[in-house]
Design a protein around this motif. Sequence first.
Motif, short mmCIF file in Angstrom:
data_model
loop_
_atom_site.label_atom_id
_atom_site.label_comp_id
_atom_site.label_asym_id
_atom_site.label_seq_id
_atom_site.Cartn_x
_atom_site.Cartn_y
_atom_site.Cartn_z
N TYR A 1 0.84 -1.19 0.00
CA TYR A 1 0.00 0.00 0.00
C TYR A 1 0.88 1.25 0.00
CZ TYR A 1 -3.96 -3.06 0.85
OH TYR A 1 -4.92 -4.03 0.73
N GLY A 2 0.29 2.35 0.36
CA GLY A 2 1.00 3.63 0.39
C GLY A 2 0.29 4.66 -0.46
N GLY A 3 -0.09 5.77 0.16
CA GLY A 3 -0.69 6.86 -0.57
C GLY A 3 -2.14 6.69 -0.97
N ILE A 4 -2.82 5.66 -0.46
CA ILE A 4 -4.17 5.39 -0.96
C ILE A 4 -5.18 6.41 -0.44
CG2 ILE A 4 -3.70 2.93 -1.23
CD1 ILE A 4 -5.41 2.40 1.24
N ALA A 5 -4.78 7.26 0.49
CA ALA A 5 -5.69 8.33 0.92
C ALA A 5 -6.03 9.26 -0.24
CB ALA A 5 -5.07 9.14 2.06
N ARG A 6 -5.17 9.34 -1.23
CA ARG A 6 -5.41 10.21 -2.38
C ARG A 6 -6.54 9.70 -3.27
NH1 ARG A 6 0.57 12.14 -4.48
NH2 ARG A 6 1.43 12.67 -2.41
N VAL A 7 -6.65 8.36 -3.34
CA VAL A 7 -7.68 7.79 -4.22
C VAL A 7 -8.88 7.27 -3.42
CG1 VAL A 7 -6.07 7.20 -6.06
CG2 VAL A 7 -6.47 5.55 -4.22
N MET A 8 -8.70 7.10 -2.10
CA MET A 8 -9.78 6.61 -1.24
C MET A 8 -9.93 7.53 -0.03
SD MET A 8 -9.02 2.48 -1.27
CE MET A 8 -10.62 2.07 -0.56
N PRO A 9 -10.33 8.77 -0.22
CA PRO A 9 -10.40 9.71 0.91
C PRO A 9 -11.41 9.30 1.98
CG PRO A 9 -11.39 10.65 -1.06
CD PRO A 9 -10.69 9.41 -1.49
N MET A 10 -12.56 8.73 1.58
CA MET A 10 -13.54 8.31 2.58
C MET A 10 -13.01 7.12 3.38
SD MET A 10 -15.97 10.41 2.58
CE MET A 10 -16.92 9.51 3.80
N PHE A 11 -12.34 6.21 2.72
CA PHE A 11 -11.72 5.10 3.43
C PHE A 11 -10.70 5.64 4.43
CE2 PHE A 11 -8.11 2.25 3.99
CZ PHE A 11 -8.73 1.08 4.41
N ALA A 12 -9.90 6.60 4.00
CA ALA A 12 -8.89 7.18 4.88
C ALA A 12 -9.53 7.83 6.10
CB ALA A 12 -8.06 8.21 4.11
N LEU B 1 -1.88 4.83 4.15
CA LEU B 1 -2.64 5.95 3.62
C LEU B 1 -1.80 7.05 3.00
CD1 LEU B 1 -5.30 6.42 6.46
CD2 LEU B 1 -5.44 4.99 4.41
N PHE B 2 -0.61 7.25 3.49
CA PHE B 2 0.13 8.45 3.11
C PHE B 2 1.40 8.12 2.33
CE2 PHE B 2 -2.21 9.38 7.07
CZ PHE B 2 -3.14 10.26 6.52
N GLY B 3 2.06 9.15 1.84
CA GLY B 3 3.23 8.97 1.00
C GLY B 3 2.84 8.94 -0.47
N GLU B 4 3.80 8.57 -1.29
CA GLU B 4 3.58 8.50 -2.72
C GLU B 4 2.93 7.18 -3.13
OE1 GLU B 4 4.11 10.89 -4.95
OE2 GLU B 4 4.69 12.22 -3.30
N ILE B 5 2.09 7.24 -4.15
CA ILE B 5 1.52 6.02 -4.72
C ILE B 5 2.54 5.44 -5.70
CG2 ILE B 5 -0.35 5.03 -6.09
CD1 ILE B 5 -2.16 7.21 -5.12
N THR B 6 3.03 4.27 -5.37
CA THR B 6 4.07 3.64 -6.20
C THR B 6 3.56 2.47 -7.03
OG1 THR B 6 4.69 2.22 -4.34
CG2 THR B 6 5.86 4.32 -4.56
N SER B 7 2.28 2.15 -6.88
CA SER B 7 1.73 0.99 -7.59
C SER B 7 0.53 1.42 -8.42
CB SER B 7 1.31 -0.09 -6.58
OG SER B 7 0.53 -1.09 -7.19
N ASP B 8 0.50 0.93 -9.67
CA ASP B 8 -0.65 1.22 -10.54
C ASP B 8 -1.93 0.61 -9.98
OD1 ASP B 8 0.93 2.63 -12.30
OD2 ASP B 8 1.35 0.87 -13.55
N GLN B 9 -1.80 -0.52 -9.27
CA GLN B 9 -2.98 -1.15 -8.67
C GLN B 9 -3.60 -0.23 -7.62
OE1 GLN B 9 -0.76 -4.97 -7.83
NE2 GLN B 9 -2.74 -5.85 -8.34
N ASN B 10 -2.76 0.47 -6.87
CA ASN B 10 -3.28 1.40 -5.86
C ASN B 10 -3.93 2.62 -6.51
OD1 ASN B 10 -2.42 -0.26 -3.80
ND2 ASN B 10 -0.48 0.83 -3.51
#
Length: 513
Positions: free
Chosen positions: A363-374, A433-442
Motif C-alpha cells: 500500500y502507500g498513498g491510498i488516501a489520495r484515491v480513497m479519501p472516505m476510506f482514509a 494511507l500516506f506517502g507517494e503512490i508507487t503501484s498502478d494497482q493502488n
Amino acid sequence: MPLLTLIIFTPLLGALLLALVPIREVKVLRAIALGFTLVTTLLGFLVWQGFDPGEAALQLTEVHPWFELPGALAANYSLGVDGISILLVALTAFLMPLVLISTTQAITTRVREFLIWMLIMEAGMLGVFLAADLFLFYVFWEVSLVPLYFMLGIWGGQKRLYATLKFFLFTLAGSLVMLIGAIALVYQAGTLDIAALTQWAGAESLSVQGWLFAAFALAFAIKVPLLPFHTWLPDAHTEAPTAGSVILAGVLLKMGTYGLLRFGIAMFPLAALEASTLFMILGAAGIVYGAFLAMAQTDVKRLIACSSVSHLGFVVLGMFALTSAGLRGSVLQMVNHGLSTGLLFLLIGMVYERRHSRELSDYGGIARVMPMFAFFFVFSVLSSVGLPGLNGFVGEWLILLGAFEASPVLTGVGVTGVVFGAVYLLRATRLMLFGEITSDQNRALTDLTGREIGLLTPICLLCLVIGVMPGPFIERTEASLEVIEQRLDAARDQQAARAELERPAVPAEESAR
C-alpha cells in the motif's frame, strides 16, 4: 412478553427458515437473514429500554422447568439480564446486521450455509449472556463456538485448516476444563441456578473456592485469550473471513472476559482476591507483549489481531484490580474494543476486496484515491488508541485509574501499552494511507461505496456517543457491580480475620514490655 426468549430464538428461527426454504436466489436469502437480525436488534433495543439501571438483580427473568433425570438435579430454562450482561447483549444485537451487510461482496460461495451459521452464532452468543442456569449457559457456550469452526474451515484463508485445528484444540481444552469445574461445583452446591451457586460459593472456604476458581478461570482465560494462551487468536483472525473476524473480536472474545467477571470474581471472591495479583501481571504482560507482536507484523489484519491481545490485557488488568473504577472500566472497555476493533476489521476487509493484499508494503498513498476510506480508517485508529472524546479513552482511563489503586507498578507497565498502541497503529496508518503512490494497482482503487459508508457510520457514531456521553452506559452497570464490590469487601474481611487468627501469639511478658 418473553423478550429474552424472543431475542435468542429469533435468529434460530431465521436459520431454520433458511435451511428449509427452497429459494436459491442469493439476494433473497441475504434479505431473510438480515430481516431476522434486524428484528433481533429491535428486541435488543426493547431490552435496553426496559432495563432498570437501579436494580442489581436479574431483570426480565424467565424460568421454566426443562428436564429432570432420576436421581439428578433439575435443569431449568432460566434467563435474565443484569448490569454485567446488558451492554454485551446490546453490542451483539447492534453489530450482527452490520456484519451481515458486510458479507455481500466477501462471501459468494455457499451463501445459504454461511448465513445459517451466522444466525446460529448470534443466538448462541446472546444465550451465553442471558443464561441464568449453569447447564443452559454451557449449552449456549458450545453452540456459539461451533459456527466459527465451520466459518474458519470453509470460508477461511489459505492456512484455514491449521487455524481451524488450533482454534478447535484450544476451545476444546477450555470447554472440558470448564465442564469439570461445573460438575464439581454443581455436585457440591446441589443446584444449577447461577444466582444460588454464587451465594453458595461465596460462603465457602478459600480451599473450596480456589480449585473451582482455577477451573473456570482457566477456561475463560483461554477464551479471552490471556497470555500465554493467546497463540490461537492471531491465526484465527488472519484466516477467518471478515465477518468472522468482526464477530470474533466484537463479541466472542468477550465471552471470556464476561465469564471471568460473572463466575471468577462474582462467584469466588476469596479466590479472586488471592489470584488478583497474578491476573494483573498476566494482563499487564499481555498489554506489552501484544503490542510488541503487533509492531512486528507486516500483514495489517494480523497486526489488528495481535492488538486484541494487548487491548484485552487492559480489560483483565482493570477487572482484577478489583476496584470500583477498574470494574466499571473493564465492562465498558469490552464494548469499546468490540466497536473499535470490529471497525478496523471491516475496513481491512473492504480494502482487501479491492486490492487482494493485506501486506503493508503493497500500500502507500491510498488516501489520495480513497479519501472516505482514509477518514474512517483514521477515525477507527484514533478510537482504538484512546483519543479523548472517543470511546476508547473512557474505558482505558477508568481501568488505569482503578488499577493504580491496586498496583502503581503494574499500572505503569500498562500505560506503556497505550504508547506502543499508538506507535503500531499510527505507523500502519502512515504506511497505508500516506506517502507517494508507487503501484498502478493502488491508483486504480475505488473509494467506499454508499453501502459501505452506511455500514460504517453507525459504529462510528456509537464510538462518538460513548466517548462524549459514557454516563448512560456506565450507569447500567452500577447496581450489579456494587453487589460484586460488596462480595469482595466481605471476602477482604474474611482474609483479615484469617490473617489475625494465623498471627503468632505474643508472649505475655513481651506484651507487657
